[in-house]
Design a protein around this motif. Structure first.
Motif, PDB file in Angstrom:
ATOM      1  N   GLY A 204       9.671  66.990  89.565  1.00  0.00           N
ATOM      2  CA  GLY A 204       9.920  68.034  88.572  1.00  0.00           C
ATOM      3  C   GLY A 204       8.997  67.944  87.373  1.00  0.00           C
ATOM      4  N   VAL A 205       8.237  66.864  87.268  1.00  0.00           N
ATOM      5  CA  VAL A 205       7.305  66.663  86.159  1.00  0.00           C
ATOM      6  C   VAL A 205       5.895  67.003  86.630  1.00  0.00           C
ATOM      7  N   LEU A 206       5.494  68.246  86.443  1.00  0.00           N
ATOM      8  CA  LEU A 206       4.154  68.709  86.836  1.00  0.00           C
ATOM      9  C   LEU A 206       3.812  68.364  88.283  1.00  0.00           C
ATOM     10  N   ASN A 207       4.844  68.276  89.130  1.00  0.00           N
ATOM     11  CA  ASN A 207       4.713  67.936  90.550  1.00  0.00           C
ATOM     12  C   ASN A 207       4.456  66.455  90.777  1.00  0.00           C
ATOM     13  N   ASP A 208       4.059  65.719  89.737  1.00  0.00           N
ATOM     14  CA  ASP A 208       3.786  64.291  89.856  1.00  0.00           C
ATOM     15  C   ASP A 208       3.667  63.710  88.443  1.00  0.00           C
ATOM     16  N   PRO A 209       4.499  62.739  88.051  1.00  0.00           N
ATOM     17  CA  PRO A 209       4.411  62.190  86.697  1.00  0.00           C
ATOM     18  C   PRO A 209       3.038  61.641  86.327  1.00  0.00           C
ATOM     19  N   VAL A 210       2.262  61.199  87.317  1.00  0.00           N
ATOM     20  CA  VAL A 210       0.916  60.705  87.011  1.00  0.00           C
ATOM     21  C   VAL A 210       0.077  61.814  86.394  1.00  0.00           C
ATOM     22  N   GLU A 211       0.235  63.040  86.908  1.00  0.00           N
ATOM     23  CA  GLU A 211      -0.532  64.167  86.390  1.00  0.00           C
ATOM     24  C   GLU A 211      -0.161  64.477  84.949  1.00  0.00           C
ATOM     25  N   SER A 212       1.062  64.148  84.576  1.00  0.00           N
ATOM     26  CA  SER A 212       1.484  64.337  83.194  1.00  0.00           C
ATOM     27  C   SER A 212       0.678  63.438  82.260  1.00  0.00           C
ATOM     28  N   VAL A 213       0.462  62.198  82.670  1.00  0.00           N
ATOM     29  CA  VAL A 213      -0.323  61.270  81.849  1.00  0.00           C
ATOM     30  C   VAL A 213      -1.794  61.697  81.817  1.00  0.00           C
ATOM     31  N   VAL A 214      -2.287  62.236  82.919  1.00  0.00           N
ATOM     32  CA  VAL A 214      -3.644  62.794  82.942  1.00  0.00           C
ATOM     33  C   VAL A 214      -3.765  63.887  81.877  1.00  0.00           C
ATOM     34  N   TRP A 215      -2.775  64.785  81.848  1.00  0.00           N
ATOM     35  CA  TRP A 215      -2.800  65.872  80.862  1.00  0.00           C
ATOM     36  C   TRP A 215      -2.831  65.315  79.448  1.00  0.00           C
ATOM     37  N   LEU A 216      -2.000  64.309  79.161  1.00  0.00           N
ATOM     38  CA  LEU A 216      -1.935  63.749  77.813  1.00  0.00           C
ATOM     39  C   LEU A 216      -3.279  63.154  77.407  1.00  0.00           C
ATOM     40  N   ALA A 217      -3.872  62.356  78.278  1.00  0.00           N
ATOM     41  CA  ALA A 217      -5.145  61.714  77.943  1.00  0.00           C
ATOM     42  C   ALA A 217      -6.225  62.749  77.654  1.00  0.00           C
ATOM     43  N   ARG A 218      -6.259  63.814  78.449  1.00  0.00           N
ATOM     44  CA  ARG A 218      -7.264  64.853  78.235  1.00  0.00           C
ATOM     45  C   ARG A 218      -6.993  65.625  76.946  1.00  0.00           C
ATOM     46  N   ARG A 219      -5.724  65.900  76.641  1.00  0.00           N
ATOM     47  CA  ARG A 219      -5.403  66.616  75.406  1.00  0.00           C
ATOM     48  C   ARG A 219      -5.785  65.776  74.198  1.00  0.00           C
ATOM     49  N   MET A 220      -5.481  64.465  74.261  1.00  0.00           N
ATOM     50  CA  MET A 220      -5.803  63.585  73.144  1.00  0.00           C
ATOM     51  C   MET A 220      -7.305  63.512  72.908  1.00  0.00           C
ATOM     52  N   ALA A 221      -8.084  63.611  73.973  1.00  0.00           N
ATOM     53  CA  ALA A 221      -9.539  63.553  73.825  1.00  0.00           C
ATOM     54  C   ALA A 221     -10.051  64.707  72.964  1.00  0.00           C
ATOM     55  N   GLN A 222      -9.354  65.827  72.977  1.00  0.00           N
ATOM     56  CA  GLN A 222      -9.757  66.979  72.163  1.00  0.00           C
ATOM     57  C   GLN A 222      -9.655  66.669  70.673  1.00  0.00           C
ATOM     58  N   TYR A 223      -8.825  65.683  70.330  1.00  0.00           N
ATOM     59  CA  TYR A 223      -8.612  65.325  68.932  1.00  0.00           C
ATOM     60  C   TYR A 223      -9.206  63.956  68.600  1.00  0.00           C
ATOM     61  N   GLY A 224     -10.068  63.461  69.489  1.00  0.00           N
ATOM     62  CA  GLY A 224     -10.700  62.179  69.253  1.00  0.00           C
ATOM     63  C   GLY A 224      -9.751  61.002  69.372  1.00  0.00           C
ATOM     64  N   GLN A 225      -8.671  61.160  70.141  1.00  0.00           N
ATOM     65  CA  GLN A 225      -7.678  60.105  70.286  1.00  0.00           C
ATOM     66  C   GLN A 225      -7.731  59.517  71.695  1.00  0.00           C
ATOM     67  N   LYS A 226      -7.075  58.370  71.860  1.00  0.00           N
ATOM     68  CA  LYS A 226      -6.942  57.767  73.171  1.00  0.00           C
ATOM     69  C   LYS A 226      -5.626  57.007  73.245  1.00  0.00           C
ATOM     70  N   ILE A 227      -5.200  56.708  74.457  1.00  0.00           N
ATOM     71  CA  ILE A 227      -4.022  55.878  74.694  1.00  0.00           C
ATOM     72  C   ILE A 227      -4.472  54.427  74.651  1.00  0.00           C
ATOM     73  N   ASP A 228      -3.747  53.589  73.916  1.00  0.00           N
ATOM     74  CA  ASP A 228      -4.143  52.194  73.760  1.00  0.00           C
ATOM     75  C   ASP A 228      -3.382  51.273  74.714  1.00  0.00           C
ATOM     76  N   ALA A 229      -3.959  50.118  74.979  1.00  0.00           N
ATOM     77  CA  ALA A 229      -3.297  49.105  75.804  1.00  0.00           C
ATOM     78  C   ALA A 229      -1.970  48.713  75.164  1.00  0.00           C
ATOM     79  N   GLY A 230      -0.952  48.531  76.016  1.00  0.00           N
ATOM     80  CA  GLY A 230       0.365  48.144  75.547  1.00  0.00           C
ATOM     81  C   GLY A 230       1.261  49.303  75.164  1.00  0.00           C
ATOM     82  N   GLN A 231       0.712  50.490  75.061  1.00  0.00           N
ATOM     83  CA  GLN A 231       1.535  51.628  74.657  1.00  0.00           C
ATOM     84  C   GLN A 231       2.406  52.125  75.807  1.00  0.00           C
ATOM     85  N   VAL A 232       3.545  52.704  75.421  1.00  0.00           N
ATOM     86  CA  VAL A 232       4.498  53.277  76.364  1.00  0.00           C
ATOM     87  C   VAL A 232       4.285  54.788  76.407  1.00  0.00           C
ATOM     88  N   ILE A 233       4.202  55.334  77.612  1.00  0.00           N
ATOM     89  CA  ILE A 233       4.051  56.774  77.777  1.00  0.00           C
ATOM     90  C   ILE A 233       5.272  57.311  78.521  1.00  0.00           C
TER      91      ILE A 233
END
Length: 265
Positions: A204-233
């Motif tokens: 139910g999460v974009l057909n696959d929860p992994v794709e949800s994290v893909v979306w987040l990482a790409r969206r954050m790149a638009q704002y010069g951000q990234k996901i850091d080691a140790g963070q919870v998604i």
């Protein structure tokens, strides 16, 4: 909206959280508000939390189901920031008055072992950067009114995003799993005070929860951000939000994947 208006709106939301008195709809006060404005307000809200001594521990992804997107007339998810004051463990009891109108959602959490970022992030990149996945609950709260009392107008996606995507807490289960499991088939049976209230699957999460994290990482790149080691998604809910008034006991049974329990005193 101007930067000063962003700061004013964020101050109203932080005040609402500290006093338990909800703020009015930003979409009414600022009828020309845009998605960029909403994220700018959210950024100011998070800055206020950091000034209080909190740390960023991760990110949440919301509006990942078609039903929720259609309800808000959008076609993309949204995101918010997890801070250290939001971290709870399975079995914890939430003190009365901690939240205004708490609800919960069942989700799959990704805990990262290496940084992840860039506009070209792939599914393979997400899996390689993930340390483990775990069962989780997200606690939602609304520091902003759900509807305008004068007009009856419902809150819009801009209101939710500005309010840190309605994020209030993350509850992780004790179990840890490698990413080689099929997360589309990971689901949960959620009971409220012993009665089954919701069921759902990761698909139910974009057909696959992994794709949800893909979306987040790409969206954050638009704002010069990234996901850091140790963070919870928090990858997004596969059930509808469940109301949690005082005295509610939540049990989320993820089967072999684990379980998460939570009490509201």
């Amino acid at each position: 909206m101007t930067p000063a208006q962003h700061q004013s709106a964020a101050a109203a939301l932080l005040h609402a959280e500290s006093t338990g008195q909800q703020a009015g709809l930003l979409s009414i006060a600022y009828p020309d508000i845009t998605m960029d404005d909403a994220y700018a307000i959210q950024k100011q809200v998070v800055a206020g939390k950091l000034a209080q001594g909190q740390d960023i521990i991760g990110w949440k992804i919301g509006l990942t189901s078609r039903a929720m997107q259609q309800a808000l007339n959008i076609d993309i998810p949204d995101s918010g920031v997890l801070t250290s004051a939001m971290r709870f463990d399975t079995g914890d009891t939430i003190p009365a008055g901690r939240f205004i109108q708490p609800r919960i959602e069942a989700e799959i959490a990704f805990v990262m072992k290496t940084p992840l970022g860039g506009a070209e992030v792939t599914r393979a990149d997400v899996l390689a950067a993930t340390d483990y996945v775990a069962p989780a609950l997200e606690i939602l709260d609304t520091r902003i009114l759900r509807a305008d009392p004068a007009t009856g107008a419902a809150r819009k996606v801009f209101d939710t995003i500005a309010d840190n995507a309605a994020n209030a807490g993350v509850v992780l289960g004790a179990e840890r799993h490698a990413t080689d499991c099929n997360l589309r088939w990971v689901g949960a049976i959620v009971t409220v005070n012993g009665t089954v209230e919701e069921t759902g699957l990761g698909a139910g999460v974009l057909n696959d929860p992994v794709e949800s994290v893909v979306w987040l990482a790409r969206r954050m790149a638009q704002y010069g951000q990234k996901i850091d080691a140790g963070q919870v998604i928090l990858s997004g809910s596969f059930i509808r939000p469940v109301e949690c008034p005082a005295g509610t006991r939540i049990e989320a049974d993820f089967g072999p994947f684990g379980r998460v329990d939570l009490n509201f005193s």
